[in-house]
Design an enzyme around this catalytic site. Structure first.
Site, mmCIF file in Angstrom:
data_model
loop_
_atom_site.group_PDB
_atom_site.id
_atom_site.type_symbol
_atom_site.label_atom_id
_atom_site.label_comp_id
_atom_site.label_asym_id
_atom_site.label_seq_id
_atom_site.Cartn_x
_atom_site.Cartn_y
_atom_site.Cartn_z
ATOM 1 N N LYS A 133 -13.416 -4.646 -5.677
ATOM 2 C CA LYS A 133 -12.328 -3.496 -5.536
ATOM 3 C C LYS A 133 -11.285 -4.233 -5.365
ATOM 4 C CE LYS A 133 -10.712 -0.078 -2.306
ATOM 5 N NZ LYS A 133 -10.936 0.368 -0.838
ATOM 6 N N GLU A 188 -3.282 6.378 8.586
ATOM 7 C CA GLU A 188 -4.773 5.395 8.914
ATOM 8 C C GLU A 188 -4.100 4.424 10.095
ATOM 9 O OE1 GLU A 188 -7.340 2.430 6.279
ATOM 10 O OE2 GLU A 188 -5.726 3.319 5.544
#
Length: 389
Positions: A133, A188
């Site tokens: 990723k 977040e």
């Protein structure tokens, strides 16, 4: 204890503002700054806070921001005055935006088509092996015909989403003639610590929010059922739990992710909770854990070093403070640090903002481009410029 609205109204560029569901904080003045290399900042902060406390300052804390790369600029200070309040009110913002009335020039870096091409290059690397990723970001540089009112912009961000982790940090580089402010409304939580309890709330896997309720329900179901997004999310949660396990005797991870929303996005979310053995250990401070966690796969990739190298090669712009961390730590080691996303750097008439998307096998370049456009809307809405994405 002050009222949250009073702290927001008292903010001026050069101050440090931070608010979250845990409460609000406004810090002014500088007793001392903290300078240390990557990996040594938490220890330097703990030593500085102990020294300041010994000198008679009651319950001192360090506030500030740290950039994305290990060698990035940092802004960590012990403020002279700290005011606290509860979490921001959920009242609607009745302030009329004047930002959209200005004339703006906008420069995307890279152009949208070039960003999609970068995504295709990243997918080729993932297919070749060695990279699972990578998070690729793009930048918008905006210039207005008049000076930007940073306090008004911060107030609009806070009122648009009182549940977000809103911040404004002075990140002016030495020698710069004008104040540069890093501000945003991050969804977040990287890590918080209160006594023995540790909480992290990684987000990964996203879809833009729709205007229609029925369509939003469809998108929530699609996100929960997306193999691509769940794999992306699992990368992040696994690393967060693994790192917190180095500090905590017990780490609890939800069996399934939930979906949380912001005014512009839906995200897969997992609330990871741990308990540290010794809250008096300076090596287990909130900042120490934040440094160990950063960068998570939510903003970098897997493996970390390979992904960071790919970012340096594929992204044309240095991220600076984007996807770094911002927050505070006190002398007891408690504190709260969030990932610096949904953010921008503002200086005089200039705004520089980033948005990124996680690229894994199966990612679609056009869908990832659309995701970055949706993420820009948090700041663009506050500026009255949502149509620019």
């Amino acid at each position: 204890m002050h009222h949250p609205a009073d702290l927001l109204a008292a903010y001026l560029p050069g101050s440090f503002y931070y608010s979250s569901p845990r409460g609000s904080l406004l810090a002014d003045g500088i007793l001392t700054t903290v300078q240390a290399a990557h990996g040594h900042r938490a220890a330097a902060v703990a030593e500085t806070l102990d020294s300041v406390a010994t000198a008679g300052i009651e319950r001192p804390l360090v506030v500030g921001a740290i950039g994305f790369r290990p060698d990035a600029q940092t802004s960590l200070v012990v403020p002279a005055v700290v005011r606290r309040a509860g979490k921001p009110d959920a009242a609607a913002d009745a302030t009329r935006s004047v930002f959209g009335l200005a004339r703006w020039s906008v420069t995307p870096r890279p152009e949208p088509a070039a960003y999609a091409a970068q995504v295709r290059k990243a997918l080729a690397r993932i297919d070749a092996g060695g990279l699972d990723k990578v998070v690729l970001a793009r930048c918008l540089e905006l210039s207005a015909d008049d000076k930007i009112a940073v306090p008004d912009l911060l107030a609009r961000l806070v009122r648009a989403d009182p549940a977000a982790h809103a911040f404004a940090v002075d990140v002016t580089a030495p020698g710069d003639p004008a104040i540069r402010t890093l501000l945003g409304a991050s969804p977040e939580l990287l890590v918080s610590r209160r006594g023995r309890q540790v909480v992290a709330n990684p987000l990964a896997g996203s879809l833009p929010r729709a205007a229609d309720d029925a369509e939003n329900q469809r998108r929530i179901a699609a996100l929960l059922g997306s193999d691509k997004d769940r794999r992306e999310h699992a990368h992040v949660v696994h690393q967060v739990a693994e790192v917190l396990g180095q500090f905590c005797a017990d780490v609890q991870v939800p069996a399934e992710p939930a979906v949380v929303g912001t005014p512009t996005m839906w995200h897969l979310s997992s609330r990871v909770v741990g308990e540290i053995a010794d809250p008096h250990d300076p090596g287990s401070s909130a900042l120490a854990m934040a440094e160990a966690l950063h960068p998570t796969p939510a903003v970098c990739g897997v493996p970390t070093v390979t992904a960071r190298d790919a970012i340096a090669e594929l992204e044309p712009e240095d991220r600076g403070y984007y996807s770094g961390l911002v927050g505070w730590t006190n002398v007891d080691g408690d504190g709260e640090w969030v990932v610096t996303i949904r953010s921008a750097e503002v200086c005089e008439r200039e705004v520089r903002m980033f948005a990124g998307a996680g690229i894994v096998a199966g990612s679609d370049p056009e869908a990832e481009l659309a995701e970055t456009s949706a993420k820009f809307r948090t700041l663009l809405r506050a500026l009255g410029l949502e149509e620019l994405t």
